[in-house]
Design a protein around this motif. Structure first.
Motif, mmCIF file in Angstrom:
data_model
loop_
_atom_site.group_PDB
_atom_site.id
_atom_site.type_symbol
_atom_site.label_atom_id
_atom_site.label_comp_id
_atom_site.label_asym_id
_atom_site.label_seq_id
_atom_site.Cartn_x
_atom_site.Cartn_y
_atom_site.Cartn_z
ATOM 1 N N ALA A 1 11.026 169.157 24.884
ATOM 2 C CA ALA A 1 11.991 169.549 24.206
ATOM 3 C C ALA A 1 12.373 171.033 24.417
ATOM 4 C CB ALA A 1 11.746 169.535 22.668
ATOM 5 N N ALA A 2 11.262 171.847 24.634
ATOM 6 C CA ALA A 2 11.384 173.302 24.998
ATOM 7 C C ALA A 2 12.177 173.245 26.346
ATOM 8 C CB ALA A 2 10.125 173.905 25.112
ATOM 9 N N ALA A 3 11.902 172.309 27.433
ATOM 10 C CA ALA A 3 12.442 172.183 28.678
ATOM 11 C C ALA A 3 13.999 171.890 28.421
ATOM 12 C CB ALA A 3 11.856 171.514 29.499
ATOM 13 N N VAL A 4 14.168 171.068 27.572
ATOM 14 C CA VAL A 4 15.757 170.691 27.361
ATOM 15 C C VAL A 4 16.386 171.680 26.860
ATOM 16 C CG1 VAL A 4 17.197 169.362 26.203
ATOM 17 C CG2 VAL A 4 15.320 168.188 27.235
ATOM 18 N N SER A 5 15.840 172.501 26.075
ATOM 19 C CA SER A 5 16.542 173.563 25.311
ATOM 20 C C SER A 5 16.924 174.827 26.237
ATOM 21 C CB SER A 5 15.767 174.153 24.160
ATOM 22 O OG SER A 5 15.576 172.881 23.003
ATOM 23 N N PHE A 6 15.878 174.954 27.002
ATOM 24 C CA PHE A 6 15.675 176.158 28.046
ATOM 25 C C PHE A 6 16.783 175.649 29.094
ATOM 26 C CE2 PHE A 6 14.768 177.639 32.465
ATOM 27 C CZ PHE A 6 14.306 178.924 32.214
ATOM 28 N N LEU B 1 32.589 183.770 18.755
ATOM 29 C CA LEU B 1 32.824 182.666 17.686
ATOM 30 C C LEU B 1 32.560 181.354 18.531
ATOM 31 C CD1 LEU B 1 33.966 181.999 15.062
ATOM 32 C CD2 LEU B 1 36.211 181.888 16.095
ATOM 33 N N LEU B 2 33.204 181.379 19.835
ATOM 34 C CA LEU B 2 32.662 180.152 20.522
ATOM 35 C C LEU B 2 31.264 179.947 21.077
ATOM 36 C CD1 LEU B 2 33.619 177.927 22.609
ATOM 37 C CD2 LEU B 2 34.172 179.474 24.438
ATOM 38 N N ALA B 3 30.664 181.079 21.134
ATOM 39 C CA ALA B 3 29.106 181.156 21.576
ATOM 40 C C ALA B 3 28.301 180.537 20.035
ATOM 41 C CB ALA B 3 28.503 182.540 21.866
ATOM 42 N N ALA B 4 28.850 181.165 18.986
ATOM 43 C CA ALA B 4 28.166 180.609 17.772
ATOM 44 C C ALA B 4 28.308 179.052 17.455
ATOM 45 C CB ALA B 4 28.544 181.421 16.386
ATOM 46 N N ALA B 5 29.472 178.724 17.851
ATOM 47 C CA ALA B 5 30.103 177.184 17.943
ATOM 48 C C ALA B 5 28.987 176.472 18.573
ATOM 49 C CB ALA B 5 31.352 177.009 18.174
ATOM 50 N N ASN B 6 28.883 176.869 19.696
ATOM 51 C CA ASN B 6 28.193 176.404 20.742
ATOM 52 C C ASN B 6 26.691 176.130 20.231
ATOM 53 O OD1 ASN B 6 26.012 177.010 23.090
ATOM 54 N ND2 ASN B 6 27.538 175.551 24.077
ATOM 55 N N GLY B 7 26.167 177.043 19.641
ATOM 56 C CA GLY B 7 24.692 177.158 19.225
ATOM 57 C C GLY B 7 24.609 176.011 18.028
ATOM 58 N N ALA B 8 25.676 176.178 17.105
ATOM 59 C CA ALA B 8 25.655 175.254 15.911
ATOM 60 C C ALA B 8 25.713 173.744 16.451
ATOM 61 C CB ALA B 8 26.713 175.559 15.146
ATOM 62 N N ASN B 9 26.446 173.664 17.562
ATOM 63 C CA ASN B 9 26.636 172.160 17.984
ATOM 64 C C ASN B 9 25.666 171.747 18.931
ATOM 65 O OD1 ASN B 9 27.993 169.826 19.603
ATOM 66 N ND2 ASN B 9 29.254 169.969 17.781
ATOM 67 N N ASP B 10 25.032 172.508 19.910
ATOM 68 C CA ASP B 10 24.023 172.303 20.765
ATOM 69 C C ASP B 10 22.853 172.577 20.855
ATOM 70 O OD1 ASP B 10 26.623 171.793 21.781
ATOM 71 O OD2 ASP B 10 26.246 172.674 23.884
ATOM 72 N N ASN B 11 22.448 173.703 20.274
ATOM 73 C CA ASN B 11 21.182 174.012 20.139
ATOM 74 C C ASN B 11 20.375 172.983 19.582
ATOM 75 O OD1 ASN B 11 21.883 176.785 20.768
ATOM 76 N ND2 ASN B 11 20.739 177.733 19.010
ATOM 77 N N ILE B 12 20.137 172.133 18.762
ATOM 78 C CA ILE B 12 19.294 171.084 18.343
ATOM 79 C C ILE B 12 19.425 169.881 19.254
ATOM 80 C CG2 ILE B 12 21.232 169.804 17.100
ATOM 81 C CD1 ILE B 12 17.687 170.200 15.783
ATOM 82 N N LYS B 13 20.265 169.996 20.237
ATOM 83 C CA LYS B 13 20.208 168.634 21.110
ATOM 84 C C LYS B 13 18.947 168.455 22.153
ATOM 85 C CE LYS B 13 25.324 168.608 21.051
ATOM 86 N NZ LYS B 13 26.416 169.201 21.665
ATOM 87 N N GLY B 14 18.162 169.641 22.207
ATOM 88 C CA GLY B 14 16.741 169.532 22.752
ATOM 89 C C GLY B 14 15.891 169.235 22.172
ATOM 90 N N ALA B 15 15.615 169.221 20.811
ATOM 91 C CA ALA B 15 14.893 169.066 19.781
ATOM 92 C C ALA B 15 15.091 167.823 18.891
ATOM 93 C CB ALA B 15 14.488 170.136 19.023
ATOM 94 N N ALA B 16 16.389 167.202 18.990
ATOM 95 C CA ALA B 16 16.611 166.034 18.110
ATOM 96 C C ALA B 16 15.797 164.880 18.154
ATOM 97 C CB ALA B 16 18.142 165.489 18.521
ATOM 98 N N THR B 17 15.129 164.780 19.324
ATOM 99 C CA THR B 17 14.103 163.641 19.539
ATOM 100 C C THR B 17 12.765 163.880 18.533
ATOM 101 O OG1 THR B 17 13.143 164.407 21.539
ATOM 102 C CG2 THR B 17 14.998 162.595 21.642
#
Length: 364
Positions: free
Chosen positions: A226-231, A12-28
Protein backbone atom coordinates in the motif's frame (compact mmCIF):
# COMPACT_ATOMS: atom_id res chain seq x y z
CA UNK A 1 -3.76 38.84 -10.04
CA UNK A 2 -4.13 36.17 -12.75
CA UNK A 3 -1.03 34.38 -11.48
CA UNK A 4 -2.45 34.28 -7.94
CA UNK A 5 -5.71 32.88 -9.33
CA UNK A 6 -3.76 30.22 -11.24
CA UNK A 7 -1.96 29.16 -8.06
CA UNK A 8 -5.27 28.98 -6.17
CA UNK A 9 -6.96 26.93 -8.91
CA UNK A 10 -3.98 24.61 -9.13
CA UNK A 11 -4.09 24.08 -5.36
CA UNK A 12 -7.83 23.43 -5.61
CA UNK A 13 -7.09 20.80 -8.24
CA UNK A 14 -4.34 19.30 -6.07
CA UNK A 15 -6.70 19.12 -3.09
CA UNK A 16 -9.33 17.42 -5.27
CA UNK A 17 -6.69 14.98 -6.44
CA UNK A 18 -5.80 14.15 -2.84
CA UNK A 19 -9.43 13.70 -1.85
CA UNK A 20 -10.14 11.41 -4.79
CA UNK A 21 -6.81 9.60 -5.10
CA UNK A 22 -4.88 9.36 -1.83
CA UNK A 23 -6.95 6.45 -0.51
CA UNK A 24 -6.49 4.40 -3.67
CA UNK A 25 -3.19 2.98 -2.50
CA UNK A 26 -4.71 1.87 0.80
CA UNK A 27 -8.27 0.94 -0.18
CA UNK A 28 -7.40 -2.76 -0.07
CA UNK A 29 -6.22 -2.32 3.54
CA UNK A 30 -9.67 -1.04 4.46
CA UNK A 31 -11.55 -3.52 2.28
CA UNK A 32 -9.74 -6.53 3.73
CA UNK A 33 -10.24 -5.29 7.30
CA UNK A 34 -6.55 -4.83 8.04
CA UNK A 35 -6.76 -1.09 8.83
CA UNK A 36 -9.62 1.38 9.42
CA UNK A 37 -10.28 4.34 7.12
CA UNK A 38 -8.60 7.00 9.26
CA UNK A 39 -5.41 5.02 9.77
CA UNK A 40 -5.33 4.02 6.10
CA UNK A 41 -5.72 7.56 4.78
CA UNK A 42 -3.01 8.96 7.10
CA UNK A 43 -0.69 6.12 6.09
CA UNK A 44 -1.41 6.59 2.38
CA UNK A 45 -1.12 10.38 2.55
CA UNK A 46 2.35 10.24 4.11
CA UNK A 47 3.55 7.75 1.46
CA UNK A 48 1.98 9.89 -1.29
CA UNK A 49 3.81 12.96 0.00
CA UNK A 50 7.13 11.10 -0.09
CA UNK A 51 6.41 10.10 -3.68
CA UNK A 52 5.53 13.69 -4.55
CA UNK A 53 8.85 14.93 -3.22
CA UNK A 54 10.68 12.17 -5.10
CA UNK A 55 8.98 13.25 -8.33
CA UNK A 56 11.08 16.43 -8.29
CA UNK A 57 14.08 14.26 -9.09
CA UNK A 58 12.59 11.23 -10.85
CA UNK A 59 9.58 12.23 -12.96
CA UNK A 60 10.37 15.41 -14.87
CA UNK A 61 9.19 13.72 -18.07
CA UNK A 62 5.60 13.92 -16.82
CA UNK A 63 5.97 17.60 -15.96
CA UNK A 64 7.03 18.31 -19.52
CA UNK A 65 4.25 16.12 -20.98
CA UNK A 66 1.53 17.95 -19.03
CA UNK A 67 2.75 21.45 -19.78
CA UNK A 68 0.63 21.27 -22.94
CA UNK A 69 3.61 21.32 -25.26
CA UNK A 70 2.89 19.64 -28.62
CA UNK A 71 -0.86 19.79 -27.90
CA UNK A 72 -0.95 23.57 -28.37
CA UNK A 73 1.77 25.93 -29.67
CA UNK A 74 4.54 26.47 -27.14
CA UNK A 75 3.75 30.17 -26.72
CA UNK A 76 0.22 29.25 -25.62
CA UNK A 77 1.44 26.90 -22.86
CA UNK A 78 2.59 29.94 -20.84
CA UNK A 79 -0.65 31.87 -21.46
CA UNK A 80 -2.47 32.49 -18.19
CA UNK A 81 -5.99 32.29 -19.74
CA UNK A 82 -5.07 28.86 -21.16
CA UNK A 83 -3.61 27.61 -17.87
CA UNK A 84 -6.52 29.01 -15.82
CA UNK A 85 -8.97 27.20 -18.08
CA UNK A 86 -7.10 23.89 -17.78
CA UNK A 87 -6.85 24.11 -13.99
CA UNK A 88 -10.44 25.25 -13.53
CA UNK A 89 -11.96 22.62 -15.82
CA UNK A 90 -9.96 19.77 -14.28
CA UNK A 91 -10.57 20.91 -10.68
CA UNK A 92 -14.35 21.17 -11.10
CA UNK A 93 -14.49 17.74 -12.73
CA UNK A 94 -12.50 15.95 -10.02
CA UNK A 95 -14.36 17.65 -7.16
CA UNK A 96 -17.71 16.67 -8.69
CA UNK A 97 -16.58 13.05 -8.94
CA UNK A 98 -15.28 13.11 -5.35
CA UNK A 99 -18.59 14.46 -4.07
CA UNK A 100 -20.42 11.56 -5.74
CA UNK A 101 -17.88 9.01 -4.43
CA UNK A 102 -16.59 8.06 -7.88
CA UNK A 103 -12.86 7.32 -8.29
CA UNK A 104 -11.87 9.16 -11.46
CA UNK A 105 -8.60 10.01 -13.13
CA UNK A 106 -7.06 13.42 -12.50
CA UNK A 107 -4.84 12.61 -15.47
CA UNK A 108 -7.90 12.27 -17.72
CA UNK A 109 -9.34 15.49 -16.29
CA UNK A 110 -6.09 17.32 -17.01
CA UNK A 111 -5.91 15.94 -20.52
CA UNK A 112 -9.51 17.00 -21.11
CA UNK A 113 -8.70 20.44 -19.74
CA UNK A 114 -5.70 20.79 -22.06
CA UNK A 115 -7.76 19.84 -25.10
CA UNK A 116 -10.80 21.97 -24.21
CA UNK A 117 -8.76 25.05 -23.36
CA UNK A 118 -6.68 24.55 -26.49
CA UNK A 119 -9.78 24.45 -28.71
CA UNK A 120 -11.07 27.63 -27.05
CA UNK A 121 -7.81 29.55 -27.44
CA UNK A 122 -6.29 28.21 -30.70
CA UNK A 123 -8.92 25.94 -32.29
CA UNK A 124 -6.93 25.31 -35.48
CA UNK A 125 -3.68 24.36 -33.75
CA UNK A 126 -4.63 21.68 -31.25
CA UNK A 127 -2.54 18.52 -31.65
CA UNK A 128 -5.25 15.89 -31.26
CA UNK A 129 -3.08 13.20 -32.86
CA UNK A 130 -0.23 13.87 -30.42
CA UNK A 131 -2.56 13.78 -27.42
CA UNK A 132 -4.12 10.52 -28.58
CA UNK A 133 -0.88 8.71 -29.33
CA UNK A 134 1.33 9.91 -26.50
CA UNK A 135 -1.18 10.36 -23.67
CA UNK A 136 -4.65 8.97 -24.29
CA UNK A 137 -3.65 5.46 -25.42
CA UNK A 138 -1.61 4.66 -22.27
CA UNK A 139 -4.54 5.86 -20.16
CA UNK A 140 -6.94 3.53 -21.95
CA UNK A 141 -4.63 0.50 -22.05
CA UNK A 142 -3.45 0.64 -18.42
CA UNK A 143 -6.72 -0.44 -16.70
CA UNK A 144 -7.13 -3.37 -19.09
CA UNK A 145 -3.54 -4.44 -18.44
CA UNK A 146 -4.12 -4.12 -14.67
CA UNK A 147 -7.26 -6.27 -14.89
CA UNK A 148 -5.48 -9.00 -16.84
CA UNK A 149 -2.46 -9.02 -14.52
CA UNK A 150 -4.77 -9.15 -11.50
CA UNK A 151 -6.58 -12.16 -12.92
CA UNK A 152 -3.26 -14.00 -13.10
CA UNK A 153 -1.39 -12.70 -10.04
CA UNK A 154 -4.11 -12.19 -7.42
CA UNK A 155 -5.27 -15.85 -7.21
CA UNK A 156 -1.66 -16.99 -6.90
CA UNK A 157 -0.92 -14.52 -4.09
CA UNK A 158 -4.20 -15.41 -2.39
CA UNK A 159 -3.42 -19.14 -2.42
CA UNK A 160 0.12 -18.58 -1.20
CA UNK A 161 -1.05 -16.37 1.64
CA UNK A 162 -3.80 -18.81 2.64
CA UNK A 163 -1.37 -21.72 2.73
CA UNK A 164 1.26 -19.85 4.72
CA UNK A 165 -1.21 -18.24 7.11
CA UNK A 166 -3.13 -21.39 8.10
CA UNK A 167 -0.93 -21.63 11.14
CA UNK A 168 2.39 -20.10 11.97
CA UNK A 169 5.22 -22.55 11.29
CA UNK A 170 7.96 -23.04 13.79
CA UNK A 171 11.62 -23.87 14.12
CA UNK A 172 12.59 -26.36 16.82
CA UNK A 173 16.04 -27.17 18.14
CA UNK A 174 16.62 -30.43 19.97
CA UNK A 175 19.76 -30.59 22.05
CA UNK A 176 21.15 -33.97 23.09
CA UNK A 177 24.43 -35.10 24.58
CA UNK A 178 26.53 -37.44 22.50
CA UNK A 179 29.21 -39.43 24.37
CA UNK A 180 32.19 -40.63 22.36
CA UNK A 181 34.37 -42.55 24.73
CA UNK A 182 34.67 -42.11 28.49
CA UNK A 183 36.37 -38.71 28.33
CA UNK A 184 34.56 -36.94 25.49
CA UNK A 185 31.01 -35.61 25.47
CA UNK A 186 29.51 -33.09 23.03
CA UNK A 187 26.17 -31.41 22.46
CA UNK A 188 24.43 -32.03 19.15
CA UNK A 189 21.64 -29.73 17.99
CA UNK A 190 18.99 -30.86 15.53
CA UNK A 191 17.04 -28.14 13.72
CA UNK A 192 13.48 -29.00 12.65
CA UNK A 193 11.06 -26.86 10.59
CA UNK A 194 7.42 -27.84 10.94
CA UNK A 195 3.85 -26.57 10.96
CA UNK A 196 2.73 -25.24 14.31
CA UNK A 197 0.99 -27.90 16.35
CA UNK A 198 2.90 -30.76 14.72
CA UNK A 199 4.53 -33.36 16.91
CA UNK A 200 7.96 -32.08 15.92
CA UNK A 201 7.14 -28.76 17.58
CA UNK A 202 5.55 -30.19 20.71
CA UNK A 203 7.30 -29.27 23.97
CA UNK A 204 9.93 -31.76 25.05
CA UNK A 205 12.92 -31.85 27.40
CA UNK A 206 15.89 -30.05 25.88
CA UNK A 207 13.80 -28.66 23.01
CA UNK A 208 13.47 -24.99 22.11
CA UNK A 209 10.54 -23.93 19.97
CA UNK A 210 10.37 -20.62 18.07
CA UNK A 211 7.20 -19.69 16.16
CA UNK A 212 7.64 -17.82 12.88
CA UNK A 213 5.02 -15.03 12.67
CA UNK A 214 4.23 -15.54 8.96
CA UNK A 215 0.79 -13.95 9.17
CA UNK A 216 2.30 -10.82 10.71
CA UNK A 217 4.95 -10.70 7.98
CA UNK A 218 2.26 -11.04 5.29
CA UNK A 219 0.21 -8.22 6.81
CA UNK A 220 3.33 -6.07 6.86
CA UNK A 221 3.92 -6.94 3.21
CA UNK A 222 0.38 -5.74 2.49
CA UNK A 223 1.12 -2.48 4.30
CA UNK A 224 4.35 -2.19 2.32
CA UNK A 225 2.51 -2.72 -0.96
CA UNK A 226 0.00 0.00 0.00
CA UNK A 227 2.87 2.36 0.77
CA UNK A 228 4.44 1.52 -2.60
CA UNK A 229 1.17 2.23 -4.47
CA UNK A 230 0.75 5.54 -2.64
CA UNK A 231 4.38 6.47 -3.28
CA UNK A 232 3.90 5.65 -6.96
CA UNK A 233 0.76 7.79 -7.07
CA UNK A 234 2.56 10.78 -5.61
CA UNK A 235 5.43 10.19 -8.03
CA UNK A 236 3.04 10.03 -10.99
CA UNK A 237 0.48 12.76 -10.20
CA UNK A 238 2.47 15.55 -8.55
CA UNK A 239 4.40 16.67 -11.66
CA UNK A 240 1.23 16.65 -13.79
CA UNK A 241 -0.40 19.23 -11.51
CA UNK A 242 2.76 21.18 -10.71
CA UNK A 243 3.27 21.66 -14.47
CA UNK A 244 0.46 24.24 -14.46
CA UNK A 245 2.18 26.48 -11.92
CA UNK A 246 5.60 26.07 -13.49
CA UNK A 247 4.23 26.98 -16.92
CA UNK A 248 2.58 30.09 -15.47
CA UNK A 249 5.94 31.60 -14.59
CA UNK A 250 6.11 34.01 -11.69
CA UNK A 251 9.37 32.54 -10.45
CA UNK A 252 7.90 29.22 -9.29
CA UNK A 253 10.40 26.47 -9.94
CA UNK A 254 9.76 22.74 -10.10
CA UNK A 255 10.70 22.16 -6.47
CA UNK A 256 8.52 24.93 -5.00
CA UNK A 257 5.55 24.09 -7.20
CA UNK A 258 5.80 20.38 -6.39
CA UNK A 259 6.03 20.91 -2.63
CA UNK A 260 3.04 23.24 -2.73
CA UNK A 261 1.04 20.67 -4.69
CA UNK A 262 2.04 17.90 -2.27
CA UNK A 263 0.77 19.97 0.69
CA UNK A 264 -2.60 20.59 -0.97
CA UNK A 265 -2.92 16.93 -1.96
CA UNK A 266 -2.31 15.88 1.64
CA UNK A 267 -4.95 18.26 3.02
CA UNK A 268 -7.53 17.13 0.46
CA UNK A 269 -6.88 13.48 1.23
CA UNK A 270 -7.08 13.91 5.00
CA UNK A 271 -10.25 15.99 4.94
CA UNK A 272 -12.42 14.72 2.07
CA UNK A 273 -11.67 11.14 1.03
CA UNK A 274 -14.40 9.21 2.87
CA UNK A 275 -16.85 8.73 -0.02
CA UNK A 276 -14.29 7.48 -2.49
CA UNK A 277 -12.83 5.26 0.22
CA UNK A 278 -16.21 3.60 0.81
CA UNK A 279 -16.64 2.95 -2.90
CA UNK A 280 -13.24 1.37 -3.45
CA UNK A 281 -12.95 -0.52 -0.17
CA UNK A 282 -16.44 -1.99 0.06
CA UNK A 283 -18.64 -1.34 -2.96
CA UNK A 284 -16.63 -2.72 -5.90
CA UNK A 285 -15.95 -6.22 -4.61
CA UNK A 286 -15.40 -8.32 -1.54
CA UNK A 287 -11.73 -9.04 -0.92
CA UNK A 288 -9.54 -10.76 1.61
CA UNK A 289 -6.01 -9.82 2.63
CA UNK A 290 -4.39 -12.06 0.01
CA UNK A 291 -6.44 -10.56 -2.82
CA UNK A 292 -5.73 -7.04 -1.57
CA UNK A 293 -2.01 -7.74 -1.47
CA UNK A 294 -2.06 -9.14 -5.01
CA UNK A 295 -4.01 -6.15 -6.35
CA UNK A 296 -1.58 -3.72 -4.78
CA UNK A 297 1.40 -5.54 -6.25
CA UNK A 298 -0.14 -5.21 -9.74
CA UNK A 299 -0.79 -1.49 -9.24
CA UNK A 300 2.69 -0.82 -7.85
CA UNK A 301 4.48 -2.48 -10.74
CA UNK A 302 2.47 -0.69 -13.43
CA UNK A 303 2.44 2.81 -11.94
CA UNK A 304 6.09 2.94 -10.86
CA UNK A 305 7.16 1.57 -14.23
CA UNK A 306 5.07 4.16 -16.06
CA UNK A 307 6.38 7.02 -13.93
CA UNK A 308 9.96 5.98 -14.52
CA UNK A 309 9.50 6.09 -18.31
CA UNK A 310 7.28 9.20 -18.41
CA UNK A 311 4.11 7.35 -19.48
CA UNK A 312 0.97 9.15 -18.24
CA UNK A 313 -1.01 6.22 -16.87
CA UNK A 314 -3.74 6.91 -14.35
CA UNK A 315 -3.22 5.48 -10.88
CA UNK A 316 -7.01 5.47 -10.58
CA UNK A 317 -7.49 3.34 -13.66
CA UNK A 318 -4.68 0.97 -12.72
CA UNK A 319 -5.69 0.46 -9.07
CA UNK A 320 -9.40 0.22 -9.87
CA UNK A 321 -8.63 -2.05 -12.82
CA UNK A 322 -6.86 -4.34 -10.35
CA UNK A 323 -10.02 -4.31 -8.19
CA UNK A 324 -12.05 -5.25 -11.27
CA UNK A 325 -9.64 -8.15 -11.76
CA UNK A 326 -10.22 -9.25 -8.15
CA UNK A 327 -13.98 -9.04 -8.72
CA UNK A 328 -13.74 -11.09 -11.91
CA UNK A 329 -11.61 -13.67 -10.16
CA UNK A 330 -13.75 -14.20 -7.05
CA UNK A 331 -17.16 -13.53 -8.63
CA UNK A 332 -18.27 -11.06 -5.94
CA UNK A 333 -18.19 -7.81 -7.93
CA UNK A 334 -21.08 -5.38 -7.69
CA UNK A 335 -22.08 -4.80 -11.31
CA UNK A 336 -24.04 -1.59 -10.70
CA UNK A 337 -21.10 0.08 -8.97
CA UNK A 338 -18.65 -1.08 -11.63
CA UNK A 339 -20.91 0.30 -14.37
CA UNK A 340 -21.14 3.66 -12.58
CA UNK A 341 -17.37 3.85 -12.26
CA UNK A 342 -16.88 3.03 -15.94
CA UNK A 343 -19.46 5.69 -16.86
CA UNK A 344 -17.64 8.22 -14.68
CA UNK A 345 -14.39 7.34 -16.48
CA UNK A 346 -16.06 7.90 -19.85
CA UNK A 347 -17.47 11.26 -18.77
CA UNK A 348 -14.33 12.64 -17.08
CA UNK A 349 -12.38 13.72 -20.15
CA UNK A 350 -15.28 15.25 -22.15
CA UNK A 351 -16.68 17.02 -19.07
CA UNK A 352 -13.30 18.56 -18.24
CA UNK A 353 -12.95 19.53 -21.91
CA UNK A 354 -16.33 21.28 -21.98
CA UNK A 355 -15.69 23.12 -18.71
CA UNK A 356 -12.20 24.20 -19.80
CA UNK A 357 -13.56 25.25 -23.19
CA UNK A 358 -16.18 27.43 -21.53
CA UNK A 359 -13.62 29.04 -19.23
CA UNK A 360 -11.30 29.53 -22.19
CA UNK A 361 -13.97 31.46 -24.09
CA UNK A 362 -14.64 33.66 -21.04
CA UNK A 363 -10.98 34.41 -20.38
CA UNK A 364 -9.44 34.76 -23.80
Amino acid sequence: MSLILLVLLTLLLAAANGANDNIKGAATLVGSGLVGHRGAIVFATVATAVGGVASIYLANGLLVAFSGRDIVPQEITASLPFLLSVAGGAAMTVWLATWTGMPVSTTHALLGGLLGAGVAVVPQQVGLAVATKAMLLPLLVSPLLALLLALVLVPAVRRLRARLAQSDPCVCSDVEMVVDGPALAAARTTIIYATAGATACAPAPGRRVALLPVRLWLDRAHLGSAAAVSFARGLNDTPKIAALMVAGGGGLGVGTASLTVVTAMALGGLLASRRVSETLAHKVTRMDAGEGLGGNLVTTALVIGASRFGLPVSTTHVSTGALFGIAAGNGSGHANVIRRILLAWCITLPLASVLAFGLGLLLR
